[in-house]
Design a protein around this motif. Structure first.
Motif, PDB file in Angstrom:
ATOM      1  N   TYR A 128       0.818  -1.218   0.000  1.00 33.13           N
ATOM      2  CA  TYR A 128       0.000   0.000   0.000  1.00 33.13           C
ATOM      3  C   TYR A 128       0.857   1.276   0.000  1.00 33.13           C
ATOM      4  O   TYR A 128       0.322   2.375   0.148  1.00 33.13           O
ATOM      5  N   ALA A 129       2.133   1.113  -0.129  1.00 29.29           N
ATOM      6  CA  ALA A 129       3.030   2.286  -0.124  1.00 29.29           C
ATOM      7  C   ALA A 129       2.885   3.069  -1.430  1.00 29.29           C
ATOM      8  O   ALA A 129       2.516   2.521  -2.476  1.00 29.29           O
ATOM      9  N   ALA A 130       3.149   4.332  -1.328  1.00 22.46           N
ATOM     10  CA  ALA A 130       3.146   5.195  -2.508  1.00 22.46           C
ATOM     11  C   ALA A 130       4.596   5.457  -2.917  1.00 22.46           C
ATOM     12  O   ALA A 130       5.400   5.939  -2.117  1.00 22.46           O
ATOM     13  N   GLY A 131       4.884   5.117  -4.169  1.00 19.55           N
ATOM     14  CA  GLY A 131       6.240   5.329  -4.671  1.00 19.55           C
ATOM     15  C   GLY A 131       6.970   4.020  -4.872  1.00 19.55           C
ATOM     16  O   GLY A 131       6.691   3.019  -4.212  1.00 19.55           O
ATOM     17  N   GLY A 132       7.881   4.012  -5.771  1.00 15.92           N
ATOM     18  CA  GLY A 132       8.646   2.806  -6.066  1.00 15.92           C
ATOM     19  C   GLY A 132       7.970   1.941  -7.104  1.00 15.92           C
ATOM     20  O   GLY A 132       6.787   2.113  -7.417  1.00 15.92           O
ATOM     21  N   LYS A 133       8.715   0.982  -7.617  1.00 15.95           N
ATOM     22  CA  LYS A 133       8.213   0.036  -8.618  1.00 15.95           C
ATOM     23  C   LYS A 133       8.368  -1.381  -8.087  1.00 15.95           C
ATOM     24  O   LYS A 133       9.176  -1.639  -7.182  1.00 15.95           O
ATOM     25  N   PRO A 134       7.594  -2.302  -8.639  1.00 19.92           N
ATOM     26  CA  PRO A 134       7.733  -3.697  -8.196  1.00 19.92           C
ATOM     27  C   PRO A 134       9.172  -4.183  -8.367  1.00 19.92           C
ATOM     28  O   PRO A 134       9.792  -3.975  -9.405  1.00 19.92           O
ATOM     29  N   GLY A 135       9.677  -4.813  -7.339  1.00 21.31           N
ATOM     30  CA  GLY A 135      11.050  -5.295  -7.360  1.00 21.31           C
ATOM     31  C   GLY A 135      12.062  -4.331  -6.770  1.00 21.31           C
ATOM     32  O   GLY A 135      13.215  -4.722  -6.517  1.00 21.31           O
ATOM     33  N   ASP A 136      11.671  -3.071  -6.535  1.00 21.89           N
ATOM     34  CA  ASP A 136      12.596  -2.116  -5.929  1.00 21.89           C
ATOM     35  C   ASP A 136      12.858  -2.461  -4.468  1.00 21.89           C
ATOM     36  O   ASP A 136      12.046  -3.113  -3.804  1.00 21.89           O
ATOM     37  N   VAL A 137      13.962  -1.968  -3.966  1.00 21.71           N
ATOM     38  CA  VAL A 137      14.340  -2.149  -2.563  1.00 21.71           C
ATOM     39  C   VAL A 137      14.117  -0.835  -1.834  1.00 21.71           C
ATOM     40  O   VAL A 137      14.514   0.242  -2.313  1.00 21.71           O
ATOM     41  N   GLY A 138      13.462  -0.910  -0.675  1.00 23.82           N
ATOM     42  CA  GLY A 138      13.204   0.284   0.126  1.00 23.82           C
ATOM     43  C   GLY A 138      14.423   0.678   0.955  1.00 23.82           C
ATOM     44  O   GLY A 138      15.146  -0.163   1.480  1.00 23.82           O
ATOM     45  N   VAL A 139      14.664   1.990   1.074  1.00 27.09           N
ATOM     46  CA  VAL A 139      15.765   2.531   1.874  1.00 27.09           C
ATOM     47  C   VAL A 139      15.205   3.574   2.829  1.00 27.09           C
ATOM     48  O   VAL A 139      14.527   4.520   2.397  1.00 27.09           O
ATOM     49  N   VAL A 140      15.491   3.405   4.121  1.00 23.05           N
ATOM     50  CA  VAL A 140      15.114   4.390   5.129  1.00 23.05           C
ATOM     51  C   VAL A 140      16.350   5.225   5.464  1.00 23.05           C
ATOM     52  O   VAL A 140      17.377   4.684   5.900  1.00 23.05           O
ATOM     53  N   VAL A 141      16.247   6.525   5.246  1.00 20.06           N
ATOM     54  CA  VAL A 141      17.340   7.447   5.567  1.00 20.06           C
ATOM     55  C   VAL A 141      16.952   8.208   6.825  1.00 20.06           C
ATOM     56  O   VAL A 141      15.922   8.897   6.849  1.00 20.06           O
ATOM     57  N   THR A 142      17.752   8.088   7.877  1.00 22.94           N
ATOM     58  CA  THR A 142      17.498   8.769   9.137  1.00 22.94           C
ATOM     59  C   THR A 142      18.361  10.021   9.229  1.00 22.94           C
ATOM     60  O   THR A 142      19.594   9.947   9.129  1.00 22.94           O
ATOM     61  N   ILE A 143      17.686  11.177   9.418  1.00 23.11           N
ATOM     62  CA  ILE A 143      18.353  12.475   9.446  1.00 23.11           C
ATOM     63  C   ILE A 143      18.193  13.092  10.838  1.00 23.11           C
ATOM     64  O   ILE A 143      17.098  13.073  11.420  1.00 23.11           O
ATOM     65  N   THR A 144      19.293  13.657  11.351  1.00 20.41           N
ATOM     66  CA  THR A 144      19.257  14.378  12.627  1.00 20.41           C
ATOM     67  C   THR A 144      19.733  15.804  12.399  1.00 20.41           C
ATOM     68  O   THR A 144      20.779  16.028  11.788  1.00 20.41           O
ATOM     69  N   LEU A 145      18.951  16.759  12.895  1.00 22.92           N
ATOM     70  CA  LEU A 145      19.318  18.173  12.819  1.00 22.92           C
ATOM     71  C   LEU A 145      19.590  18.694  14.227  1.00 22.92           C
ATOM     72  O   LEU A 145      18.841  18.391  15.170  1.00 22.92           O
ATOM     73  N   GLN A 146      20.627  19.499  14.359  1.00 22.13           N
ATOM     74  CA  GLN A 146      20.938  20.138  15.635  1.00 22.13           C
ATOM     75  C   GLN A 146      20.992  21.642  15.414  1.00 22.13           C
ATOM     76  O   GLN A 146      21.764  22.126  14.580  1.00 22.13           O
ATOM     77  N   ASN A 147      20.182  22.364  16.178  1.00 23.25           N
ATOM     78  CA  ASN A 147      20.114  23.817  16.027  1.00 23.25           C
ATOM     79  C   ASN A 147      21.139  24.475  16.962  1.00 23.25           C
ATOM     80  O   ASN A 147      20.902  24.620  18.155  1.00 23.25           O
ATOM     81  N   GLY A 148      22.270  24.859  16.389  1.00 21.28           N
ATOM     82  CA  GLY A 148      23.292  25.534  17.183  1.00 21.28           C
ATOM     83  C   GLY A 148      23.209  27.040  17.121  1.00 21.28           C
ATOM     84  O   GLY A 148      24.100  27.725  17.636  1.00 21.28           O
TER      85      GLY A 148
END
Length: 233
Positions: A128-148
Motif C-alpha cells: 500500500y506504499a506510494a512510490g517505487g516500482k515492483p522489485g525495488d528495494v526500500g531505503v530508510v534514511v534517518t536524518i538528525t538536525l541540531q540547532n546551534g
C-alpha cells in the motif's frame, strides 16, 4: 805630279716619300685602342673602389645594427605569484564536501545549524506504499538536525534526496504508513536542541551494494550537505 785636295761631291737628297694613308689609319686605330684601354681601366678602378666602399658601408651597418634575441632564447621572467589572501578560501576541500553516513560525523553551517545522516537501512516496501516500482528495494534514511543558532529553526523547508548506482540515479520517494514513513520533519527546533526524522526511498535491486549518496538542505537559503554510505540491513 801635283795633288789637289779633293772636294766632297754634292749628292742631292732623295725626294721626300709620300706617307701612305694606311699607316695613318693604323696609327689612329692604335691610338684609339690605347685610349679605350686606359678609359676602361679607369672605370674598372672606380667601380672596384665603389664596391669596396659599399662593402665597408654594409659591414659597418651590420656591425652597428642591434642584435635582437629570438623569443625562444630570451630568458623567461619568473611567474609572479598571486598575492596572499587575507581570508581563507571559500571552496572547501573534498573531505569537507562529503561526510560519512553514521552517528559520528556532522555537516556544520556557519549559522550553527548541523546536519547528520545517522543511517541508511533497507526495508521491504509494503503493497500500500506510494512510490517505487515492483522489485525495488526500500531505503530508510534517518536524518538528525541540531540547532546551534540562537534562533528557533523551522523544519518545514528541509529537503532530502537519495541517489544510487554508478551513475548516481535519483531515487524515488516512498510514503509507507506501515513503516511510519511520511513527510519527514515537522514543526521547529529550539536553539541548542536536536530533532530526528526518517525519509523513505526506492532503489533498483541492482544498486543494493552500491555507494549511496544523500543530500540534505535544511532550507532554501542553505546549500545541500552531502553524505556517502552503504546500505545496511
Amino acid at each position: 805630279m801635283s795633288h789637289h785636295p779633293q772636294n766632297p761631291q754634292y749628292q742631292p737628297g732623295l725626294p721626300p716619300q709620300p706617307v701612305k694613308k694606311r699607316h695613318i689609319v693604323r696609327n689612329a686605330m692604335i691610338a684609339l685602342s690605347v685610349g679605350f684601354v686606359l678609359l676602361a681601366g679607369g672605370c674598372v678602378a672606380v667601380l672596384a673602389n665603389g664596391v669596396n666602399e659599399a662593402a665597408k658601408d654594409s659591414t659597418a651597418t651590420k656591425a652597428e645594427a642591434p642584435v635582437v634575441s629570438s623569443p625562444a632564447t630570451q630568458p623567461s621572467e619568473p611567474a609572479s605569484e598571486p598575492p596572499a589572501s587575507a581570508e581563507p578560501s571559500e571552496t572547501p576541500t573534498e573531505e569537507d564536501r562529503v561526510a560519512k553516513v553514521g552517528a559520528t560525523q556532522w555537516f556544520d553551517y556557519s549559522d550553527g545549524m548541523k546536519v547528520q545522516v545517522t543511517s541508511v537501512k533497507r526495508f521491504r516496501i509494503s503493497q500500500y506504499a506510494a512510490g517505487g516500482k515492483p522489485g525495488d528495494v526500500g531505503v530508510v534514511v534517518t536524518i538528525t538536525l541540531q540547532n546551534g543558532s540562537s534562533n528557533t529553526f523551522d523544519t518545514g523547508l528541509v529537503d532530502v534526496k537519495l541517489a544510487s548506482g554508478p551513475n548516481g540515479d535519483q531515487a524515488e520517494s516512498v510514503f509507507d504508513s506501515e513503516q511510519n514513513l511520511g513527510g519527514g520533519f515537522e514543526g521547529s527546533i529550539l536553539p541548542g536542541k536536536k530533532k530526528t526524522a526518517k525519509y523513505g526511498f526506492a532503489i533498483p535491486k541492482t544498486h543494493v551494494n552500491s555507494m549511496l549518496q544523500v543530500e540534505v538542505a535544511p532550507g532554501w537559503d542553505y546549500e545541500g550537505s552531502h553524505f556517502e554510505g552503504r546500505l545496511s540491513s
